[in-house]
Scaffold this motif. Structure first.
Motif, PDB file in Angstrom:
ATOM      1  N   ILE A   7      -4.013 -22.554  38.736  1.00  0.00           N
ATOM      2  CA  ILE A   7      -4.352 -21.498  37.782  1.00  0.00           C
ATOM      3  C   ILE A   7      -3.414 -21.585  36.586  1.00  0.00           C
ATOM      4  CG2 ILE A   7      -4.537 -19.002  37.442  1.00  0.00           C
ATOM      5  CD1 ILE A   7      -5.288 -18.720  40.349  1.00  0.00           C
ATOM      6  N   LYS A   8      -4.010 -21.576  35.384  1.00  0.00           N
ATOM      7  CA  LYS A   8      -3.251 -21.637  34.133  1.00  0.00           C
ATOM      8  C   LYS A   8      -3.668 -20.472  33.244  1.00  0.00           C
ATOM      9  CE  LYS A   8      -2.644 -26.643  34.049  1.00  0.00           C
ATOM     10  NZ  LYS A   8      -2.738 -27.847  33.210  1.00  0.00           N
ATOM     11  N   PRO A   9      -3.105 -19.282  33.456  1.00  0.00           N
ATOM     12  CA  PRO A   9      -3.499 -18.137  32.637  1.00  0.00           C
ATOM     13  C   PRO A   9      -3.108 -18.324  31.167  1.00  0.00           C
ATOM     14  CG  PRO A   9      -2.327 -17.432  34.609  1.00  0.00           C
ATOM     15  CD  PRO A   9      -2.136 -18.902  34.493  1.00  0.00           C
ATOM     16  N   GLY A  10      -4.022 -17.969  30.262  1.00  0.00           N
ATOM     17  CA  GLY A  10      -3.749 -18.034  28.831  1.00  0.00           C
ATOM     18  C   GLY A  10      -3.811 -19.419  28.220  1.00  0.00           C
ATOM     19  N   VAL A  11      -4.148 -20.431  29.008  1.00  0.00           N
ATOM     20  CA  VAL A  11      -4.239 -21.796  28.483  1.00  0.00           C
ATOM     21  C   VAL A  11      -5.697 -22.087  28.150  1.00  0.00           C
ATOM     22  CG1 VAL A  11      -3.856 -24.247  28.989  1.00  0.00           C
ATOM     23  CG2 VAL A  11      -2.252 -22.528  29.838  1.00  0.00           C
ATOM     24  N   SER A  12      -5.910 -22.677  26.976  1.00  0.00           N
ATOM     25  CA  SER A  12      -7.279 -22.991  26.551  1.00  0.00           C
ATOM     26  C   SER A  12      -7.838 -24.146  27.364  1.00  0.00           C
ATOM     27  CB  SER A  12      -7.312 -23.351  25.065  1.00  0.00           C
ATOM     28  OG  SER A  12      -6.867 -22.270  24.290  1.00  0.00           O
ATOM     29  N   LEU A  13      -9.105 -24.042  27.658  1.00  0.00           N
ATOM     30  CA  LEU A  13      -9.791 -25.111  28.374  1.00  0.00           C
ATOM     31  C   LEU A  13      -9.789 -26.363  27.500  1.00  0.00           C
ATOM     32  CD1 LEU A  13     -11.574 -25.810  30.886  1.00  0.00           C
ATOM     33  CD2 LEU A  13     -13.526 -25.205  29.486  1.00  0.00           C
ATOM     34  N   PRO A  14      -9.293 -27.481  28.009  1.00  0.00           N
ATOM     35  CA  PRO A  14      -9.254 -28.690  27.183  1.00  0.00           C
ATOM     36  C   PRO A  14     -10.654 -29.169  26.834  1.00  0.00           C
ATOM     37  CG  PRO A  14      -8.680 -29.219  29.457  1.00  0.00           C
ATOM     38  CD  PRO A  14      -8.785 -27.719  29.358  1.00  0.00           C
ATOM     39  N   THR A  15     -10.807 -29.600  25.594  1.00  0.00           N
ATOM     40  CA  THR A  15     -12.110 -30.117  25.172  1.00  0.00           C
ATOM     41  C   THR A  15     -12.265 -31.539  25.675  1.00  0.00           C
ATOM     42  OG1 THR A  15     -11.136 -30.831  23.085  1.00  0.00           O
ATOM     43  CG2 THR A  15     -12.188 -28.677  23.108  1.00  0.00           C
TER      44      THR A  15
END
Length: 195
Positions: free
Chosen positions: A112-120
């Motif tokens: 879980i990575k809260p606040g991290v944008s989903l990599p494109t």
């Protein structure tokens, strides 16, 4: 120490103060108790979250709020334990998973990575270029000194035909004149000097 898994965990990217539901499936009905834990990145520490059993009884770890961490169990073909986490913060990034008390196997879990944008994802590679073969069309030889390959038949055969026609005409003319009667306009006689 971070547990080592043979497979990669599922990576989740919740928003800050968002929530996630994690699932842990038992391979059979012998999993009567499940333990949930997390390995936090911020201080490299392993933390016990809670345990729950198939009857729905729960107990939480130290400093774990029962309002934020709620367990549930559902039975179908297999027992499925779930953990819902709400109000996730950026300092709670890490590996979350479960352990069954009666099994010696550990599910892969969730990262879980809260606040991290989903990599494109990277752009797809360009389609392969296909080389088209040049088709040889009809010959249009405009310049007689430059004859493209494949155009020789358009120049050669008419030339041979013209030469044959000329040869036939010449042979016919010669034959015609050879058949004419031979006439001699002058008759030469030998002078007679004896007279």
């Amino acid at each position: 120490m971070l547990p080592c898994f043979g497979a990669m965990p599922t990576v989740l990217y919740p928003k800050i103060n968002g929530s996630e539901t994690l699932a842990c499936q038992c391979p059979d009905y012998s999993c009567q108790v499940v333990y949930w834990y997390r390995y936090l990145e911020k201080n490299n520490s392993l933390q016990f979250l809670m345990f729950s059993n198939s009857a729905g009884r729960e107990e939480h770890g130290v400093d774990i709020k029962s309002t934020r961490f709620k367990g549930s169990v559902s039975s179908g073909q297999k027992l499925l334990y779930s953990l819902r986490i709400s109000g996730l913060q950026d300092d709670e990034a890490g590996l979350y998973s479960c352990v069954f008390r009666s099994k010696h196997e550990m599910p892969v879990g969730y990262y879980i990575k809260p606040g991290v944008s989903l990599p494109t994802p990277p752009p797809p590679p360009p389609p392969p270029t296909v080389k088209t073969k040049k088709t040889v069309g009809t010959c249009r030889c405009r310049n007689p000194s430059v004859s493209p390959k494949g155009c020789e038949h358009s120049v050669l055969w008419p030339s041979i035909g013209a030469l044959l026609l000329l040869a036939v005409a010449l042979a016919g003319t010669l034959y015609y004149f050879s058949r004419l009667p031979k006439k001699c306009r002058h008759r030469f006689t030998k002078p007679n000097h004896l007279r």
